[in-house]
Write an enzyme that holds these catalytic residues in place. Structure first.
Site, PDB file in Angstrom:
ATOM      1  CG  HIS A 130      -2.471  -1.185   1.115  1.00 35.12           C
ATOM      2  ND1 HIS A 130      -1.940  -2.247   1.332  1.00 35.12           N
ATOM      3  CD2 HIS A 130      -3.272  -0.599   0.616  1.00 35.12           C
ATOM      4  CE1 HIS A 130      -3.795  -3.195   1.283  1.00 35.12           C
ATOM      5  NE2 HIS A 130      -4.444  -2.443   0.662  1.00 35.12           N
ATOM      6  CE  LYS A 134      -3.797  -0.518   4.969  1.00 34.15           C
ATOM      7  NZ  LYS A 134      -5.200  -0.106   5.424  1.00 34.15           N
TER       8      LYS A 134
HETATM    9  N1  LIG Z   1     -13.241  -1.131   2.494  1.00 32.81           N
HETATM   10  C1  LIG Z   1     -12.160  -0.380   2.262  1.00 32.81           C
HETATM   11  O1  LIG Z   1     -12.444  -0.912   0.615  1.00 32.81           O
HETATM   12  C2  LIG Z   1     -11.042   0.558   1.986  1.00 32.81           C
HETATM   13  C3  LIG Z   1     -11.173   0.972   2.991  1.00 32.81           C
HETATM   14  N2  LIG Z   1     -10.073   1.925   3.267  1.00 32.81           N
HETATM   15  C4  LIG Z   1      -9.371   2.409   4.275  1.00 32.81           C
HETATM   16  O2  LIG Z   1     -10.430   3.706   4.661  1.00 32.81           O
HETATM   17  C5  LIG Z   1      -9.848   4.271   6.087  1.00 32.81           C
HETATM   18  C6  LIG Z   1      -9.595   5.490   4.711  1.00 32.81           C
HETATM   19  O3  LIG Z   1      -8.767   5.788   4.346  1.00 32.81           O
HETATM   20  P1  LIG Z   1      -7.624   7.076   3.426  1.00 32.81           P
HETATM   21  O4  LIG Z   1      -9.462   7.667   2.167  1.00 32.81           O
HETATM   22  O5  LIG Z   1      -6.606   6.254   2.618  1.00 32.81           O
HETATM   23  O6  LIG Z   1      -7.372   7.691   4.525  1.00 32.81           O
HETATM   24  P2  LIG Z   1      -6.777   8.980   4.013  1.00 32.81           P
HETATM   25  O7  LIG Z   1      -6.092   9.346   5.372  1.00 32.81           O
HETATM   26  O8  LIG Z   1      -7.054   9.747   3.547  1.00 32.81           O
HETATM   27  O9  LIG Z   1      -8.820  10.158   4.987  1.00 32.81           O
HETATM   28  C7  LIG Z   1      -8.888  10.387   6.188  1.00 32.81           C
HETATM   29  C8  LIG Z   1      -9.897  11.097   6.353  1.00 32.81           C
HETATM   30  O10 LIG Z   1     -10.562  10.353   8.254  1.00 32.81           O
HETATM   31  C9  LIG Z   1     -10.463  12.045   8.859  1.00 32.81           C
HETATM   32  N3  LIG Z   1     -10.786  12.204  10.160  1.00 32.81           N
HETATM   33  C10 LIG Z   1     -10.286  11.812  11.072  1.00 32.81           C
HETATM   34  N4  LIG Z   1     -10.461  11.445  12.193  1.00 32.81           N
HETATM   35  C11 LIG Z   1     -11.629  11.204  11.609  1.00 32.81           C
HETATM   36  C12 LIG Z   1     -13.684  11.264  12.857  1.00 32.81           C
HETATM   37  N5  LIG Z   1     -13.208  11.409  13.735  1.00 32.81           N
HETATM   38  N6  LIG Z   1     -14.518  10.808  11.870  1.00 32.81           N
HETATM   39  C13 LIG Z   1     -14.301  11.335  10.841  1.00 32.81           C
HETATM   40  N7  LIG Z   1     -13.507  11.590  10.422  1.00 32.81           N
HETATM   41  C14 LIG Z   1     -12.259  11.633  10.767  1.00 32.81           C
HETATM   42  C15 LIG Z   1      -9.310  12.610   8.412  1.00 32.81           C
HETATM   43  O11 LIG Z   1      -8.846  13.638   8.936  1.00 32.81           O
HETATM   44  C16 LIG Z   1      -8.409  12.328   6.972  1.00 32.81           C
HETATM   45  O12 LIG Z   1      -9.157  13.407   6.708  1.00 32.81           O
HETATM   46  C17 LIG Z   1      -8.339   3.589   6.055  1.00 32.81           C
HETATM   47  O13 LIG Z   1      -8.254   3.037   7.172  1.00 32.81           O
HETATM   48  C18 LIG Z   1      -8.058   2.414   4.589  1.00 32.81           C
HETATM   49  O14 LIG Z   1      -7.625   1.716   5.381  1.00 32.81           O
HETATM   50  C19 LIG Z   1      -9.483   2.360   1.947  1.00 32.81           C
HETATM   51  C20 LIG Z   1      -9.486   2.148   0.967  1.00 32.81           C
HETATM   52  C21 LIG Z   1     -10.423   1.130   1.069  1.00 32.81           C
HETATM   53  O1  LIG Z   2      -6.034   2.212   3.264  1.00 31.51           O
HETATM   54  C1  LIG Z   2      -5.943   1.747   1.746  1.00 31.51           C
HETATM   55  O2  LIG Z   2      -5.405   2.897   1.118  1.00 31.51           O
HETATM   56  C2  LIG Z   2      -6.348   0.325   1.625  1.00 31.51           C
HETATM   57  N1  LIG Z   2      -7.072  -0.023   2.331  1.00 31.51           N
HETATM   58  C3  LIG Z   2      -7.962  -1.439   2.964  1.00 31.51           C
HETATM   59  C4  LIG Z   2      -7.689  -2.267   3.550  1.00 31.51           C
HETATM   60  O3  LIG Z   2      -6.570  -1.680   4.881  1.00 31.51           O
HETATM   61  O4  LIG Z   2      -7.146  -3.285   3.008  1.00 31.51           O
HETATM   62  C5  LIG Z   2      -8.377  -1.391   1.328  1.00 31.51           C
HETATM   63  C6  LIG Z   2      -7.182  -1.169  -0.031  1.00 31.51           C
HETATM   64  O5  LIG Z   2      -6.473  -2.235   0.189  1.00 31.51           O
HETATM   65  C7  LIG Z   2      -6.976  -0.138   0.224  1.00 31.51           C
END
Ligand SMILES: NC(=O)C1=CN([C@@H]2O[C@H](COP(=O)(O)OP(=O)(O)OC[C@H]3O[C@@H](n4cnc5c(N)ncnc54)[C@H](O)[C@@H]3O)[C@@H](O)[C@H]2O)C=CC1
Ligand SMILES: O=C(O)C1=N[C@H](C(=O)O)C[C@H](O)C1
EC number: 1.17.1.8
Length: 233
Positions: A130, A134
């Site tokens: 990743h 992350k």
């Molecule tokens: N399940 C899936 O398909 C996927 C999951 N993810 C997960 O999603 C999460 C976010 O990923 P990204 O957008 O890449 O991270 P990012 O860091 O770009 O965005 C996260 C945002 O959440 C904000 N934040 C912090 N505290 C908060 C709160 N209490 N309430 C609401 N927002 C708050 C941060 O300020 C930031 O803007 C990670 O845990 C990642 O692993 C990411 C991609 C796919």
């Molecule tokens: O943090 C990410 O970007 C992603 N998080 C998810 C994970 O922890 O598996 C899904 C995806 O791989 C991207």
């Protein structure tokens, strides 16, 4: 649908674009604590930080807002959130990965683990790669893959990051600039190597899956998974 975006970072912004394209309205986008505006939403989609999980899910469920939960790295609290959802007759989907491709990959991984279970010459390992921002390691997707192998292959009962122990699936987590998400499951023996791999080319697949899940969950009560949404497996 009126959507609240909890977490307006890389994923929140990608989801916003897809939701607008599909005719939805964004009534709240926040990167901080959830606020009163959530009352106007039909559904909340959360891609924020692991530490926000309990507060954000509890707030939504207490306000009777269905929750699509994509944030990873908080699974020790999952059972508690499921119990709350059942108690309050809420609606909740958590997926470590919302993309169609990875959900098909999950099915392949389970079938392969069943086949490999009798072939004791092969040892399994997982690798995830990743982007460098992350926060959690291993990825939620790698943990789902490892847990599915454990359920289907009696040689394994644990996973561990960077450790080779008996009955344990070793997971390697690499962080490389701009990688959206790559997961590889490898079985190795003396004579050959068998690998299955999923490579996300962007965040589009995760975001589209989350919006499709929100559309599916609207009007339902209960705790579901992407298998229910996609009707696979
Ligand atoms: N399940 C899936 O398909 C996927 C999951 N993810 C997960 O999603 C999460 C976010 O990923 P990204 O957008 O890449 O991270 P990012 O860091 O770009 O965005 C996260 C945002 O959440 C904000 N934040 C912090 N505290 C908060 C709160 N209490 N309430 C609401 N927002 C708050 C941060 O300020 C930031 O803007 C990670 O845990 C990642 O692993 C990411 C991609 C796919
Ligand atoms: O943090 C990410 O970007 C992603 N998080 C998810 C994970 O922890 O598996 C899904 C995806 O791989 C991207």
């Amino acid at each position: 649908m009126k959507i609240a975006l909890l977490g307006y970072g890389k994923m929140g912004k990608t989801i916003e674009a897809i939701a607008l394209e599909r005719g939805h309205t964004i009534v709240l986008k926040t990167s901080k604590t959830v606020n009163q505006a959530i009352k106007n939403a039909d559904v909340a989609i959360d891609f924020s930080i692991p530490g926000a999980a309990v507060n954000n899910i509890t707030h939504c469920i207490n306000h009777n807002i269905p929750v699509i939960y994509g944030t990873t790295g908080w699974l020790d609290q999952y059972d508690r959130m499921v119990q709350l959802c059942h108690e309050k007759q809420g609606a909740f989907i958590y997926a470590s990965n919302f993309s169609l491709g990875v959900n098909i990959f999950f099915q392949l991984n389970k079938s392969l683990a069943k086949m490999m279970a009798t072939l004791k010459d092969y040892a399994v390992s997982l690798e995830e790669i990743h982007h460098t921002q992350k926060l959690d390691a291993p990825s939620g997707t790698a943990i789902s893959l490892a847990n599915d192998i454990i359920k289907n292959h009696d040689s394994y009962n644990h996973w561990a990051l960077d450790q080779n122990q008996e009955k344990t699936i070793p997971i390697t987590a690499k962080r490389i600039e701009n990688v959206a998400g790559t997961h590889t499951v490898t079985y190795t023996s003396e004579v050959d190597t068998l690998e299955i791999k999923h490579t996300a080319h962007s965040r589009q697949g995760f975001a589209l899956g989350a919006v499709v899940a929100a559309e599916w969950l609207h009007g339902k009560v209960g705790v579901f998974t992407m298998k229910d949404v996609l009707n696979i497996g």
